[in-house]
Design a protein around this motif. Structure first.
Motif, PDB file in Angstrom:
ATOM      1  N   ASP A 293      46.989  20.631  69.479  1.00  0.00           N
ATOM      2  CA  ASP A 293      48.089  20.807  68.217  1.00  0.00           C
ATOM      3  C   ASP A 293      47.231  20.708  67.118  1.00  0.00           C
ATOM      4  N   ARG A 294      46.396  19.591  66.827  1.00  0.00           N
ATOM      5  CA  ARG A 294      45.671  19.333  65.581  1.00  0.00           C
ATOM      6  C   ARG A 294      44.831  20.472  65.245  1.00  0.00           C
ATOM      7  N   LEU A 295      44.044  20.856  66.307  1.00  0.00           N
ATOM      8  CA  LEU A 295      43.333  21.893  66.314  1.00  0.00           C
ATOM      9  C   LEU A 295      43.602  23.237  65.851  1.00  0.00           C
ATOM     10  N   GLU A 296      44.837  23.586  66.546  1.00  0.00           N
ATOM     11  CA  GLU A 296      45.572  24.788  66.076  1.00  0.00           C
ATOM     12  C   GLU A 296      46.093  24.734  64.643  1.00  0.00           C
ATOM     13  N   ARG A 297      46.777  23.565  64.177  1.00  0.00           N
ATOM     14  CA  ARG A 297      46.839  23.428  62.656  1.00  0.00           C
ATOM     15  C   ARG A 297      45.810  23.695  61.874  1.00  0.00           C
ATOM     16  N   GLY A 298      44.685  23.251  62.212  1.00  0.00           N
ATOM     17  CA  GLY A 298      43.408  23.045  61.287  1.00  0.00           C
ATOM     18  C   GLY A 298      43.029  24.672  61.240  1.00  0.00           C
ATOM     19  N   LEU A 299      43.003  25.457  62.527  1.00  0.00           N
ATOM     20  CA  LEU A 299      42.440  26.687  62.609  1.00  0.00           C
ATOM     21  C   LEU A 299      43.575  27.544  61.700  1.00  0.00           C
ATOM     22  N   ILE A 300      44.834  27.146  61.731  1.00  0.00           N
ATOM     23  CA  ILE A 300      45.682  28.200  60.938  1.00  0.00           C
ATOM     24  C   ILE A 300      45.570  28.035  59.419  1.00  0.00           C
ATOM     25  N   LEU A 301      45.383  26.868  59.214  1.00  0.00           N
ATOM     26  CA  LEU A 301      44.880  26.272  57.686  1.00  0.00           C
ATOM     27  C   LEU A 301      43.892  27.179  57.297  1.00  0.00           C
ATOM     28  N   GLN A 302      42.724  27.062  58.054  1.00  0.00           N
ATOM     29  CA  GLN A 302      41.537  27.717  57.666  1.00  0.00           C
ATOM     30  C   GLN A 302      41.744  29.293  57.498  1.00  0.00           C
ATOM     31  N   ARG A 303      42.398  29.768  58.349  1.00  0.00           N
ATOM     32  CA  ARG A 303      42.609  31.377  58.426  1.00  0.00           C
ATOM     33  C   ARG A 303      43.576  31.776  57.141  1.00  0.00           C
ATOM     34  N   GLU A 304      44.433  30.872  57.029  1.00  0.00           N
ATOM     35  CA  GLU A 304      45.395  31.144  55.729  1.00  0.00           C
ATOM     36  C   GLU A 304      44.573  30.869  54.321  1.00  0.00           C
ATOM     37  N   PHE A 305      43.497  29.873  54.641  1.00  0.00           N
ATOM     38  CA  PHE A 305      42.729  30.012  53.380  1.00  0.00           C
ATOM     39  C   PHE A 305      41.652  31.206  53.167  1.00  0.00           C
ATOM     40  N   THR A 306      41.475  31.455  54.385  1.00  0.00           N
ATOM     41  CA  THR A 306      40.308  32.716  54.249  1.00  0.00           C
ATOM     42  C   THR A 306      41.122  33.871  53.766  1.00  0.00           C
ATOM     43  N   ALA A 307      42.376  34.325  54.215  1.00  0.00           N
ATOM     44  CA  ALA A 307      43.038  35.723  53.729  1.00  0.00           C
ATOM     45  C   ALA A 307      43.560  35.245  52.482  1.00  0.00           C
ATOM     46  N   ASN A 308      44.132  33.986  52.108  1.00  0.00           N
ATOM     47  CA  ASN A 308      44.457  33.971  50.533  1.00  0.00           C
ATOM     48  C   ASN A 308      43.620  33.984  49.569  1.00  0.00           C
ATOM     49  N   ALA A 309      42.408  33.537  50.060  1.00  0.00           N
ATOM     50  CA  ALA A 309      41.286  33.538  48.842  1.00  0.00           C
ATOM     51  C   ALA A 309      40.596  34.970  48.912  1.00  0.00           C
ATOM     52  N   ALA A 310      40.763  35.833  50.021  1.00  0.00           N
ATOM     53  CA  ALA A 310      40.182  37.229  49.728  1.00  0.00           C
ATOM     54  C   ALA A 310      41.258  38.067  49.120  1.00  0.00           C
ATOM     55  N   HIS A 311      42.495  37.911  49.541  1.00  0.00           N
ATOM     56  CA  HIS A 311      43.372  38.503  48.713  1.00  0.00           C
ATOM     57  C   HIS A 311      43.616  38.320  47.300  1.00  0.00           C
ATOM     58  N   GLN A 312      43.174  36.969  46.783  1.00  0.00           N
ATOM     59  CA  GLN A 312      43.169  36.448  45.360  1.00  0.00           C
ATOM     60  C   GLN A 312      41.799  37.030  44.971  1.00  0.00           C
ATOM     61  N   LEU A 313      40.913  37.179  45.384  1.00  0.00           N
ATOM     62  CA  LEU A 313      39.623  37.942  44.494  1.00  0.00           C
ATOM     63  C   LEU A 313      39.859  39.328  44.594  1.00  0.00           C
ATOM     64  N   ARG A 314      40.818  39.990  45.384  1.00  0.00           N
ATOM     65  CA  ARG A 314      40.548  41.581  45.567  1.00  0.00           C
ATOM     66  C   ARG A 314      40.946  42.229  44.151  1.00  0.00           C
ATOM     67  N   THR A 315      42.204  41.458  43.725  1.00  0.00           N
ATOM     68  CA  THR A 315      42.436  42.160  42.127  1.00  0.00           C
ATOM     69  C   THR A 315      41.556  41.921  41.107  1.00  0.00           C
ATOM     70  N   PRO A 316      40.954  40.817  40.838  1.00  0.00           N
ATOM     71  CA  PRO A 316      40.213  40.656  39.752  1.00  0.00           C
ATOM     72  C   PRO A 316      38.922  41.658  40.125  1.00  0.00           C
ATOM     73  N   LEU A 317      38.218  41.615  41.175  1.00  0.00           N
ATOM     74  CA  LEU A 317      37.166  42.558  41.864  1.00  0.00           C
ATOM     75  C   LEU A 317      37.378  43.868  41.431  1.00  0.00           C
ATOM     76  N   ALA A 318      38.768  44.217  41.853  1.00  0.00           N
ATOM     77  CA  ALA A 318      39.130  45.816  41.454  1.00  0.00           C
ATOM     78  C   ALA A 318      38.993  46.043  39.887  1.00  0.00           C
ATOM     79  N   ILE A 319      39.380  45.048  39.148  1.00  0.00           N
ATOM     80  CA  ILE A 319      39.452  45.292  37.643  1.00  0.00           C
ATOM     81  C   ILE A 319      38.034  45.342  37.232  1.00  0.00           C
ATOM     82  N   LEU A 320      37.112  44.324  37.692  1.00  0.00           N
ATOM     83  CA  LEU A 320      35.749  44.377  37.262  1.00  0.00           C
ATOM     84  C   LEU A 320      35.211  45.554  37.562  1.00  0.00           C
ATOM     85  N   THR A 321      35.442  46.114  38.941  1.00  0.00           N
ATOM     86  CA  THR A 321      34.772  47.302  39.557  1.00  0.00           C
ATOM     87  C   THR A 321      35.149  48.659  38.359  1.00  0.00           C
TER      88      THR A 321
END
Length: 451
Positions: free
Chosen positions: A220-248
């Motif tokens: 249970d603890r490992l699953e919660r950790g993996l979910i948090l890690q995946r959510e962080f990766t996805a959120n970070a990537a989504h947050q970077l897409r817009t400024p990168l698109a503007i920069l490009t």
């Protein structure tokens, strides 16, 4: 171990039988010596004699008797004996003491037999005397034979009993371990892609239930950790897409210069890294659906999309197909994404003016071959790890491309492997589950060239 213990028990039984026979013999000699001490008296003329009972008469005075006794005074003079002809020969025997003293004498008498002797200094009606009683060991043959026969007979019972216990023990242990094997098999299915599985305690011994409970809590603890890690990766990537698109977009409106070209290249690499991170997050969180896709069409679409870029890199891409539809089980977007990563990797490591060959195989596989420097043997076990790049890595990649390929292959029940290209270079082969009867369209959901 049980059989060894049984064998040791048998050896101990035979040893104990011999010890028992010796103990019985010594006890009998001691009783006789004590009884003889009580039967000593004097005749009216002062001679010391032993008034033997009827039982002792049969033991000491019958024809062929193998038992004898000698009674001596404290000075060593013989007062009485059952075998006058043998009495002098007993002078060299160990002297009697207040405690029973046992000994064995070999080569005694005319027939040179072995005797077991007991010496005892005891009080008698005529005063302290030394009594020595002896018995030929041949006389104990019957007792030894009985004991050994008993030990031999009981040996079979012990061995059979041990074998029965062993069989029952093996059966009980194997049956008792069946639930544990089932739990182990279930635990073996748990991985980063399947984190929702938990172990069941049904049928397990109560002693193992805390272990199963603790293991499930750890999952249970490992699953919660993996979910948090995946959510962080996805959120970070989504947050970077817009400024990168503007920069490009803003870089496209700047006048061409060396600095602007470098900035555009950096922006392109950042955009690709963000797209790869989003792809990894999607693969981690949602297993690909299992449709049926046509491999030739996916490979052709990937080659067409990457051909202009490859030409710009002064490389070429060639496509060979088997001339018939190759249907495999998988998700079109995921499989094509894996092919694009393999082709991009091959183009990046190919020398200028060379061709990367994409070959679709009828058994449901695609091989991508280049003529670059190849992959060192020691690096091959690690090239599919995330963010790992070898010393000879070229370009500014993040080490995610091959990791995505490996994850797509695993999610589809396939595999990816690398070997050396004849003449130099590397050949990656992505193998997927082939659908039977490739000549016709399978009845399940199909994706061919719908791009």
């Amino acid at each position: 171990m049980l059989l060894i213990a049984a064998a040791l028990g048998v050896v101990a039984l035979f040893h104990e039988s011999d010890q028992t026979a010796d103990t019985l013999r010594r006890e009998e000699l001691l009783r006789r010596a004590e009884e003889l001490a009580r039967l000593i008296d004097r005749t009216p003329d002062g001679t010391v004699r032993v008034r033997l009972t009827q039982g002792l008469e049969q033991v000491f005075n019958n024809p062929g008797a193998t038992d004898l006794f000698v009674v001596r005074s404290d000075g060593g003079n013989i007062l009485a004996t059952s075998r006058p002809e043998l009495a002098p020969a007993t002078n060299g025997w160990p002297p009697a003491t207040a405690e029973p003293r046992y000994a064995r004498v070999r080569g005694f008498g005319a027939d040179s037999r072995e005797y077991c002797t007991l010496g005892l200094r005891a009080d008698s009606p005529v005063g302290p005397v030394s009594i020595v009683v002896a018995r030929a060991l041949v006389a104990d043959t019957l007792a030894h034979t009985v004991l050994k026969d008993f030990a031999r007979d009981i040996t079979w019972a012990i061995l059979l009993f041990a074998l029965a216990i062993l069989a029952v023990g093996i059966w009980s242990i194997r049956r008792g371990l069946d639930p544990l094997r089932a739990v182990s098999a279930r635990a073996a299915t748990i991985g980063p892609e399947i984190t929702g599985v938990r172990l069941s305690g049904d049928g397990l011994p109560s002693e193992l239930l805390p272990l199963v409970s603790g293991f499930n809590q750890a999952l249970d603890r490992l699953e919660r950790g993996l979910i948090l890690q995946r959510e962080f990766t996805a959120n970070a990537a989504h947050q970077l897409r817009t400024p990168l698109a503007i920069l490009t977009a803003q870089l496209e409106h700047l006048a061409d210069s060396r600095s602007v070209q470098l900035l555009r290249g950096d922006a392109a690499r950042m955009n690709r890294l963000v797209e790869q991170l989003l792809r990894v997050a999607r693969l981690d969180s949602v297993p690909p659906s299992q449709d049926v896709v046509e491999l030739n069409a996916l490979a052709a679409h990937a080659v067409r999309g990457l051909a202009p870029w490859a030409i710009g890199q002064k490389r070429m891409i060639g496509l060979d197909d088997p001339g018939l539809p190759v249907w495999v089980s998988g998700t079109a977007d995921a499989v094509e994404d894996a092919l694009r990563n393999l082709i991009e990797n091959a183009v990046a490591y190919s020398p200028p003016q060379t061709e990367v060959t994409v070959t679709v195989l009828a058994e449901g596989a695609v091989s991508i071959s280049d003529h670059g420097s190849g992959i060192p043997e020691q690096d091959r076990p690690r090239i599919f790890e995330r963010f790992w790049r070898g010393r000879a890595a070229q370009g500014a990649g993040a080490g995610l491309g091959l990791a995505i390929v490996a994850q797509v292959a695993a999610a589809h029940g396939g595999s990816v492997e690398v070997e050396e290209t004849p003449g130099g270079g590397a050949t990656f082969t992505l193998r997927l589950k082939s659908v039977a009867n490739n000549q016709t369209a399978p009845p399940r959901n199909r994706v061919a060239a719908n791009h």
